[in-house]
Motif scaffolding. Structure first.
Motif, short mmCIF file in Angstrom:
data_model
loop_
_atom_site.label_atom_id
_atom_site.label_comp_id
_atom_site.label_asym_id
_atom_site.label_seq_id
_atom_site.Cartn_x
_atom_site.Cartn_y
_atom_site.Cartn_z
N ASN A 1 0.02 3.72 -8.34
CA ASN A 1 0.48 2.33 -8.34
C ASN A 1 -0.65 1.36 -8.66
O ASN A 1 -0.50 0.48 -9.51
N THR A 2 -1.79 1.50 -7.97
CA THR A 2 -2.84 0.51 -8.13
C THR A 2 -3.49 0.57 -9.51
O THR A 2 -3.87 -0.46 -10.06
N GLU B 1 -7.13 7.14 3.44
CA GLU B 1 -7.82 6.41 2.38
C GLU B 1 -8.50 7.38 1.42
O GLU B 1 -8.77 8.53 1.77
N ARG C 1 0.65 8.38 -4.47
CA ARG C 1 1.49 7.35 -5.08
C ARG C 1 0.77 6.01 -5.11
O ARG C 1 0.91 5.23 -6.06
N ASP C 2 -0.03 5.74 -4.09
CA ASP C 2 -0.81 4.50 -4.08
C ASP C 2 -1.86 4.52 -5.18
O ASP C 2 -2.12 3.48 -5.80
N ARG D 1 -8.87 -5.34 -5.57
CA ARG D 1 -7.80 -5.23 -4.59
C ARG D 1 -8.27 -5.85 -3.28
O ARG D 1 -9.34 -5.50 -2.77
N PRO E 1 0.84 -1.20 0.00
CA PRO E 1 0.00 0.00 0.00
C PRO E 1 0.87 1.24 0.00
O PRO E 1 2.10 1.17 0.09
N GLY E 2 0.25 2.40 -0.07
CA GLY E 2 1.00 3.64 -0.02
C GLY E 2 1.78 3.77 1.27
O GLY E 2 1.33 3.37 2.33
N CYS F 1 -8.07 3.38 -2.50
CA CYS F 1 -6.64 3.52 -2.24
C CYS F 1 -6.39 3.70 -0.75
O CYS F 1 -7.25 4.19 0.00
N ARG F 2 -5.17 3.34 -0.32
CA ARG F 2 -4.85 3.37 1.10
C ARG F 2 -3.35 3.59 1.30
O ARG F 2 -2.54 3.11 0.52
N ALA F 3 -3.01 4.31 2.35
CA ALA F 3 -1.61 4.51 2.72
C ALA F 3 -1.47 4.43 4.23
O ALA F 3 -2.41 4.77 4.97
N SER G 1 2.01 9.98 -0.06
CA SER G 1 1.96 8.52 -0.03
C SER G 1 0.67 7.99 -0.64
O SER G 1 0.66 6.99 -1.35
#
Length: 439
Positions: free
Chosen positions: A300-301, A179, A296-297, A331, A83-84, A276-278, A293
Motif C-alpha cells: 500500500n505505502t 513493523e 499489505r501495508d 509517512r 496502516p496495515g 511499514c507498520r500494522a 497485514s
C-alpha cells in the motif's frame, strides 16, 4: 457460532454526536479490522460536504452519480491513511425520518459498492478465500436511539443485507504492533500505448514486485517463528515486533506463464527505504495474520507514494522546462485513538504540521494536535543515510540524453526526483521492445 461485531466507544460517541446535531442524510465511512472471529469498528468519519455552506441532502435516496462518486473518493483518500490491518469496513447513514426501508437498502447498496470499488483500485493484493466477504452498513435512526448494523456481501451485492447485533466496547487495550523496514528497488517498463508518462495505469507494473513481497519469507525479531504460532507469545506485554523480510524469485506455475512482447518507450524506477507498520487486535493473533497485514501495508505505502508523485507532477504540470527536484512524501503517523492505533498521512518536504492537521480535519473530521504527529521515524532513516546515495536519483530522460558519472545531463523534457525515504521518478528512456513474463 456466529461472528461478533464490536463498535468502539469513540466511534459510538461520534455517531451519536452527529445524530444529536440533526445531521440527517449525513453519510460517512467506517474504519476497523476484520479478524477470523470478530469485526471491530474503531473509527467513523463523515463525508465532507462539497460546499462547506451546504447541508447534507434531505433525502439521500435522491443522491445522483456525482454524490456517490464524492463519497467513494473520500473513502479512497482515507484508505491511504490506514496502516496495515485497518480497512475501510463500510459506510454509515444518519437516516432521515421520512426515508423508507426500500430506499435505505438501495442507497446503502450503491454506496457500499462504490466505496469498495474505489478503495480496491489502489490495492496490489487480493483478499484470501478465508477472509469474510463482507462489508458493513450502519443506520442511525433519526427518531430513536437505535443503531442498526447490517452486512453487505461483496461477492453477491444483490443479496439482502443481514441485520446483526453490535456490541459496544472501549477498545482501549493496547494493540499488537508489527513493523518492518523495506528496501525497494523496482524498474517498471511502461508501454508506448500509455496516454502520458505520468499515467497512473503505468503503476500496474508493480504487480510483479508485489508478488515477490507476498511470497517472501520472514524472521520475527531475528528468529524463525511458525506461521500458526501466536505473534506475541512469550512476551508479558505487547511490545512492538520487528519483522525482516527475505525476498526470493517469484514462483510461477508453468501452466500460468506465457511470453509477452510489448513495445515500451520508458520505465519507472522506484528506489529507497520505507517504514511499514500494522496493528492487530486480540491476544492470540497468529504470526501468519500479522505478516499478511504487514505485507499489505508494504504494498500500500509504496503504491500510494508512487501515485502521489505522479499526481503531484500532473498537478504542477512539471512536464517540461527547467529541471525541478522532487522528493516522494514521508509517512507521518499520528496516534489518535486511546488504544494507540495510529493513522498516517504523507507529507511532502514543503508541507508543515498545519497542512497535515488540515487534512485530518477534512478527511477524518478530527482535530489533530501537533504533539500527536510523529515526523521523526522516516526522516531519521533519511538522515542516517540509509537510502541517500547517488544511485537513487532517477530522472526523466529522452534518448538524446547522456548519463555522466557525476549525475545526469538533461536535454528537452527533464525533471529530477530527489532522494527521499522512497525516491520515485520516471526515466523516459527509449529502448524498443520489452520481453517479459505475464501470469
Amino acid at each position: 457460532m456466529g461472528r461478533t461485531y464490536v463498535i468502539g466507544e469513540y466511534s459510538e460517541r461520534y455517531l451519536k454526536k452527529l445524530k444529536a446535531e440533526e445531521r440527517y442524510g449525513t453519510t460517512g465511512i467506517l474504519l476497523g479490522q476484520i479478524t477470523p472471529a470478530k469485526t471491530y469498528i474503531i473509527f467513523a468519519a463523515r463525508t465532507p460536504l462539497k460546499d462547506q455552506a451546504e447541508l447534507p441532502p434531505e433525502n439521500p435516496s435522491e443522491m445522483n452519480a456525482s454524490d456517490i462518486e464524492w463519497v467513494s473518493e473520500h473513502a479512497r483518500q482515507v484508505s491511504r491513511m490506514l496502516p496495515g490491518g485497518i480497512l475501510v469496513l463500510g459506510v454509515f447513514l444518519i437516516r432521515p425520518p421520512n426515508m423508507s426501508k426500500e430506499e435505505a437498502q438501495d442507497i446503502f447498496r450503491k454506496l457500499a459498492t462504490a466505496v469498495e470499488a474505489a478503495v480496491a483500485k489502489e490495492r496490489l493484493w487480493n483478499f484470501t478465500e478465508e477472509e469474510p466477504p463482507e462489508r458493513i452498513v450502519l443506520q442511525i435512526y433519526a427518531d430513536s436511539k437505535a443503531m442498526k448494523l447490517r452486512t453487505y456481501d461483496l461477492h453477491n451485492p444483490q443479496t439482502p443485507t443481514k441485520l446483526l447485533e453490535c456490541k459496544s466496547s472501549s477498545l482501549t487495550s493496547t494493540w499488537q504492533v508489527v513493523e518492518a523496514t523495506i528496501n525497494v528497488d523496482v524498474h517498471i517498463p511502461i508501454p508506448t500505448s500509455a496516454e502520458q508518462q505520468f499515467d497512473k495505469g503505468a503503476l500496474k507494473g508493480l504487480n510483479f514486485w508485489a508478488k515477490q513481497i507476498m511470497q517472501s519469507s520472514f524472521l520475527i525479531n531475528g528468529h524463525f517463528k511458525d506461521a500458526d504460532s501466536v505473534i506475541g507469545e512469550g512476551s508479558k506485554k505487547k511490545s512492538p515486533v520487528e519483522v525482516q523480510f527475505l525476498s526470493a524469485p517469484v514462483l510461477v506455475p508453468e501452466n500460468e506463464t506465457e511470453a509477452v512482447i510489448e513495445s515500451c518507450s520508458s520505465s519507472v524506477a522506484v528506489k529507497g527505504t520505507v517504514r511499514c507498520r500494522a496493528y492487530l487486535h486480540g491476544s492470540k493473533t497468529k504470526v501468519k495474520d500479522a505478516i499478511q497485514s504487514l505485507k499489505r501495508d508494504v504494498l500500500n505505502t509504496v503504491f500510494i507514494r508512487c501515485e502521489m508523485v505522479f499526481e503531484d507532477q500532473i498537478l504542477n504540470k512539471n512536464v517540461g522546462g527547467d529541471s525541478v527536484s522532487h522528493k516522494a512524501p514521508h509517512r507521518v503517523f499520528a496516534s489518535i485513538l486511546p488504544s494507540g492505533v495510529a493513522f498516517c498521512d504523507y507529507g511532502f518536504t514543503d508541507e508543515g504540521s498545519k497542512d497535515l492537521e488540515d487534512r485530518y480535519k477534512e478527511l477524518l473530521d478530527y482535530d489533530l494536535h501537533p504533539a500527536q504527529l510523529d515526523r521523526t521515524e522516516e526522516i531519521l532513516l533519511e538522515e542516517l543515510g540509509i537510502d541517500t546515495n547517488p544511485d537513487q536519483e532517477i530522472s526523466f530522460k529522452t534518448d538524446e540524453e547522456e548519463s555522466m558519472d557525476t549525475g545526469f545531463k538533461y536535454k528537452g523534457v527533464a525533471a529530477a526526483a530527489g532522494v527521499g525515504v522512497i525516491a520515485v521518478a520516471v526515466s523516459v528512456i527509449y529502448f524498443g521492445n520489452f520481453i517479459g513474463g505475464s501470469t
